[in-house]
Design a protein around this motif. Structure first.
Motif, mmCIF file in Angstrom:
data_model
loop_
_atom_site.group_PDB
_atom_site.id
_atom_site.type_symbol
_atom_site.label_atom_id
_atom_site.label_comp_id
_atom_site.label_asym_id
_atom_site.label_seq_id
_atom_site.Cartn_x
_atom_site.Cartn_y
_atom_site.Cartn_z
ATOM 1 N N ILE A 125 0.832 -1.203 0.000
ATOM 2 C CA ILE A 125 0.000 0.000 0.000
ATOM 3 C C ILE A 125 0.868 1.256 0.000
ATOM 4 O O ILE A 125 0.640 2.187 -0.762
ATOM 5 C CB ILE A 125 -0.959 0.002 1.201
ATOM 6 N N LYS A 126 1.895 1.268 0.828
ATOM 7 C CA LYS A 126 2.755 2.448 0.922
ATOM 8 C C LYS A 126 3.544 2.687 -0.364
ATOM 9 O O LYS A 126 3.813 3.835 -0.715
ATOM 10 C CB LYS A 126 3.723 2.301 2.095
ATOM 11 N N SER A 127 3.924 1.638 -1.075
ATOM 12 C CA SER A 127 4.759 1.793 -2.262
ATOM 13 C C SER A 127 3.960 2.035 -3.542
ATOM 14 O O SER A 127 4.521 2.428 -4.549
ATOM 15 C CB SER A 127 5.650 0.569 -2.440
ATOM 16 N N SER A 128 2.667 1.827 -3.524
ATOM 17 C CA SER A 128 1.829 2.014 -4.702
ATOM 18 C C SER A 128 1.528 3.489 -4.908
ATOM 19 O O SER A 128 1.181 4.195 -3.963
ATOM 20 C CB SER A 128 0.519 1.239 -4.528
ATOM 21 N N PRO A 129 1.624 3.988 -6.164
ATOM 22 C CA PRO A 129 1.317 5.405 -6.422
ATOM 23 C C PRO A 129 -0.114 5.777 -6.038
ATOM 24 O O PRO A 129 -0.369 6.877 -5.594
ATOM 25 C CB PRO A 129 1.519 5.562 -7.925
ATOM 26 N N ASN A 130 -1.044 4.859 -6.215
ATOM 27 C CA ASN A 130 -2.433 5.114 -5.848
ATOM 28 C C ASN A 130 -2.774 4.493 -4.507
ATOM 29 O O ASN A 130 -3.943 4.434 -4.132
ATOM 30 C CB ASN A 130 -3.386 4.559 -6.913
ATOM 31 N N GLY A 174 -1.896 4.526 -0.468
ATOM 32 C CA GLY A 174 -2.438 5.327 0.614
ATOM 33 C C GLY A 174 -1.466 5.394 1.755
ATOM 34 O O GLY A 174 -0.290 5.114 1.602
ATOM 35 N N SER A 175 -2.003 5.722 2.911
ATOM 36 C CA SER A 175 -1.164 5.786 4.103
ATOM 37 C C SER A 175 -1.604 4.708 5.082
ATOM 38 O O SER A 175 -2.759 4.290 5.091
ATOM 39 C CB SER A 175 -1.267 7.167 4.753
ATOM 40 N N VAL A 176 -0.655 4.275 5.881
ATOM 41 C CA VAL A 176 -0.919 3.239 6.875
ATOM 42 C C VAL A 176 -0.472 3.765 8.224
ATOM 43 O O VAL A 176 0.666 4.183 8.391
ATOM 44 C CB VAL A 176 -0.178 1.927 6.539
ATOM 45 N N ASP A 177 -1.404 3.746 9.178
ATOM 46 C CA ASP A 177 -1.106 4.175 10.545
ATOM 47 C C ASP A 177 -1.089 2.934 11.428
ATOM 48 O O ASP A 177 -2.130 2.336 11.666
ATOM 49 C CB ASP A 177 -2.167 5.164 11.021
ATOM 50 N N GLU A 178 0.093 2.540 11.866
ATOM 51 C CA GLU A 178 0.229 1.375 12.745
ATOM 52 C C GLU A 178 0.113 1.858 14.184
ATOM 53 O O GLU A 178 1.006 2.512 14.696
ATOM 54 C CB GLU A 178 1.558 0.694 12.494
ATOM 55 N N THR A 179 -1.015 1.528 14.837
ATOM 56 C CA THR A 179 -1.288 2.081 16.152
ATOM 57 C C THR A 179 -0.776 1.219 17.294
ATOM 58 O O THR A 179 -0.406 1.730 18.334
ATOM 59 C CB THR A 179 -2.788 2.324 16.334
ATOM 60 N N VAL A 180 -0.776 -0.089 17.153
ATOM 61 C CA VAL A 180 -0.270 -0.988 18.187
ATOM 62 C C VAL A 180 0.534 -2.070 17.491
ATOM 63 O O VAL A 180 0.095 -2.640 16.502
ATOM 64 C CB VAL A 180 -1.409 -1.643 19.000
ATOM 65 N N ASN A 181 1.711 -2.348 17.985
ATOM 66 C CA ASN A 181 2.532 -3.394 17.398
ATOM 67 C C ASN A 181 3.368 -4.005 18.515
ATOM 68 O O ASN A 181 4.401 -3.470 18.885
ATOM 69 C CB ASN A 181 3.423 -2.818 16.297
ATOM 70 N N ASN A 182 2.879 -5.121 19.086
ATOM 71 C CA ASN A 182 3.640 -5.815 20.118
ATOM 72 C C ASN A 182 3.496 -7.314 19.901
ATOM 73 O O ASN A 182 2.992 -7.741 18.869
ATOM 74 C CB ASN A 182 3.208 -5.370 21.527
ATOM 75 N N SER A 183 3.884 -8.126 20.837
ATOM 76 C CA SER A 183 3.908 -9.574 20.633
ATOM 77 C C SER A 183 2.528 -10.216 20.603
ATOM 78 O O SER A 183 2.385 -11.342 20.147
ATOM 79 C CB SER A 183 4.768 -10.243 21.709
ATOM 80 N N THR A 184 1.491 -9.514 21.079
ATOM 81 C CA THR A 184 0.149 -10.103 21.088
ATOM 82 C C THR A 184 -0.882 -9.303 20.302
ATOM 83 O O THR A 184 -1.967 -9.796 20.037
ATOM 84 C CB THR A 184 -0.381 -10.284 22.528
ATOM 85 N N ILE A 229 -5.815 1.921 7.272
ATOM 86 C CA ILE A 229 -5.401 2.261 5.917
ATOM 87 C C ILE A 229 -6.323 3.355 5.390
ATOM 88 O O ILE A 229 -7.539 3.228 5.463
ATOM 89 C CB ILE A 229 -5.495 1.044 4.981
ATOM 90 N N LYS A 230 -5.725 4.418 4.874
ATOM 91 C CA LYS A 230 -6.474 5.482 4.209
ATOM 92 C C LYS A 230 -6.023 5.482 2.748
ATOM 93 O O LYS A 230 -4.860 5.731 2.452
ATOM 94 C CB LYS A 230 -6.197 6.830 4.862
#
Length: 62
Positions: free
Chosen positions: A5-10, A12-22, A28-29
């Motif tokens: 998604i981030k690398s495609s010209p069309n 969008g943006s990705v907001d990663e809000t939580v990223n842990n072991s569980t 995605i916008k």
């Protein structure tokens, strides 16, 4: 998925809000529409995961 998604010209943006072991959450916008998708992944056990996409719950066991 987020890399594509981030690398495609069309893409969008990705907001990663939580990223842990569980838990891993992201929103995605898309650039070409007003669409926003949200995903939440939660580890339940070593063989089970639960996820929500746009507030619909799912489960998977392997």
């Amino acid at each position: 998925m987020t890399g594509t998604i981030k690398s495609s010209p069309n893409g969008g943006s990705v907001d990663e809000t939580v990223n842990n072991s569980t838990q891993y959450n992201f929103i995605i916008k898309y650039n070409i529409t007003t669409t926003t998708q949200s995903f939440e992944f939660r580890k339940v056990s070593t063989t089970q995961i639960q996820w929500k996409d746009n507030n619909t719950e799912h489960g998977l066991t392997w």
